[in-house]
Design an enzyme around this catalytic site. Structure first.
Site, PDB file in Angstrom:
ATOM      1  N   CYS A 136       7.193   4.749   4.203  1.00  0.00           N
ATOM      2  CA  CYS A 136       7.758   6.325   3.773  1.00  0.00           C
ATOM      3  C   CYS A 136       7.383   7.091   5.007  1.00  0.00           C
ATOM      4  CB  CYS A 136       6.565   6.976   2.838  1.00  0.00           C
ATOM      5  SG  CYS A 136       6.783   8.954   1.886  1.00  0.00           S
ATOM      6  N   CYS A 139       7.073  11.143   4.264  1.00  0.00           N
ATOM      7  CA  CYS A 139       5.672  10.735   4.780  1.00  0.00           C
ATOM      8  C   CYS A 139       5.523  11.457   6.165  1.00  0.00           C
ATOM      9  CB  CYS A 139       5.259   9.969   3.486  1.00  0.00           C
ATOM     10  SG  CYS A 139       5.014   9.273   2.102  1.00  0.00           S
ATOM     11  N   ASP A 140       6.436  10.365   6.939  1.00  0.00           N
ATOM     12  CA  ASP A 140       5.944   9.770   8.305  1.00  0.00           C
ATOM     13  C   ASP A 140       7.024   9.830   8.929  1.00  0.00           C
ATOM     14  OD1 ASP A 140       3.445   9.308   7.719  1.00  0.00           O
ATOM     15  OD2 ASP A 140       4.197   7.058   6.713  1.00  0.00           O
TER      16      ASP A 140
END
Ligand code: NAP
Length: 316
Positions: A136, A139-140
């Site tokens: 993701c 997200c990261d």
């Protein structure tokens, strides 16, 4: 411990399918209970701008869309529990669901558990999991500002991840196993025109390599193999984002409901699974469209069918 009431409908999942089903059942005065599972809001919470959900000409953030769907479902009486359903007993009615150490009973069940990212299964994937191997970018991706990164895949997800990462990373390599993209034309053209993206065609990841960094293992390169020439090369990259599709979240059902060979739930024209009164909606059974809007549509259909079933059986 048991929840003593018998619920009309319990819904598993709070993506567009689950929350749309909850909205419809709530408005029908059937007070659905919804289990959010381990990714409340579903896959749209791991994306950025959603440009193709009707009604939002300027686009809408995936997280915001899901927050609004959640609020709309609650407004009409949906109750949401932040637990994961671990098991369902289908052999007696009402069905019994086990979640968070409690048992719940339901006359009908709607399974909208979605799908999870598919992994490559190559050496290094687990060693550097969350320390250079991710699924993701939203997200990261922030961990890799100014670094070089790899994205694996040739579909819309891979193009979206790659395009997003160009805003953070120095350079993005897209490793795809064929010489042409599966992604829709608009997404493909956008990625192909992006000067920060380099495509590595006809290639598969062989291994993720790295080093020890304090207490962690940290990825620092990805070995890829050209599937036509057989040649291998190492790409110096701090991270690899895997975007090669998804697998349906049906394992917890232990084979109680009919699935196809890849685990997608089989449904009839009424969104009903192989057990009467148990319905499915969204990516958990749809391997074809897999869009937020189609998932929402199936959530609506499954709710209407659950309501009809309850009426037909004189249960509500
Ligand atoms: P997808 O369309 O199934 O594409 C998966 C990609 O990964 C394909 O290019 C496939 O290669 C590759 N792949 C699969 N298994 C692999 C493996 N083991 N090793 C290496 N490569 C592998 O999946 P997706 O991109 O996640 O998209 C899923 C659905 O969501 C689609 O319907 C898509 O349109 C939709 N979506 C839409 C948006 C949007 O509109 N904003 C964004 C994301 C996703 P091959 O091409 O060779 O099969």
């Amino acid at each position: 411990m048991s929840d003593t009431s018998i619920r009309n409908t319990v819904i598993l999942g709070t993506g567009p399918a689950g929350l749309t089903a909850a909205l419809y059942l709530g408005r029908a005065n059937l007070a659905p209970l919804v289990f959010a599972g381990n990714l409340p809001g579903g896959q749209l919470t791991t994306t950025t701008e959603v440009e193709n959900f009707p009604g939002f000409p300027e686009g809408v953030l995936g997280g915001k869309l899901m927050e609004d769907m959640d609020a709309q479902a609650r407004k009409y009486g949906a109750e949401i529990e932040y637990e994961l359903v671990e098991r369902i007993e289908f052999d007696a009615r009402p069905f019994t669901l086990h979640a968070g150490g409690k048992a719940y009973r339901a006359q009908t069940v709607i399974i909208a558990t979605g799908a999870s990212p598919r992994l490559l299964g190559v050496p290094g994937e687990q060693t550097y999991w969350n320390h250079g191997v991710h699924t993701c970018a939203v997200c990261d991706g922030g961990f890799y500002k100014g670094k070089d990164v790899v994205v694996v895949g040739g579909g819309d997800s891979a193009m979206e991840e790659a395009s997003y990462l160009t805003k953070l990373a120095n350079k993005v390599y897209v490793v795809h196993r064929r010489g042409e993209l599966r992604a829709s034309k608009i997404m493909a053209d956008r990625a192909l025109a992006n000067p920060k993206i380099e495509f590595v065609w006809d290639s598969a990841v062989d291994e993720v390599l790295g080093e020890k960094a304090g207490n962690f293992n940290k990825a620092n390169r990805v070995r890829v193999k050209n599937l036509k020439s057989g040649e291998t090369r190492e790409i110096a990259a701090s991270a690899m984002f895997i975007a090669i599709g998804h697998v349906p979240n049906t394992k917890f059902l232990g084979g109680a409901l009919a699935t196809d060979e890849e685990g997608y739930l089989k449904v009839d024209h009424h969104q009903q699974t192989s057990i009467e009164g148990v319905f499915a909606a969204g990516d958990v059974h749809d391997r074809n469209f897999r869009q937020a809007i189609t998932a929402a549509g199936m959530g609506c259909a499954s709710a209407l069918e659950a309501e009809r079933y309850l009426t037909r059986m004189g249960l509500a």
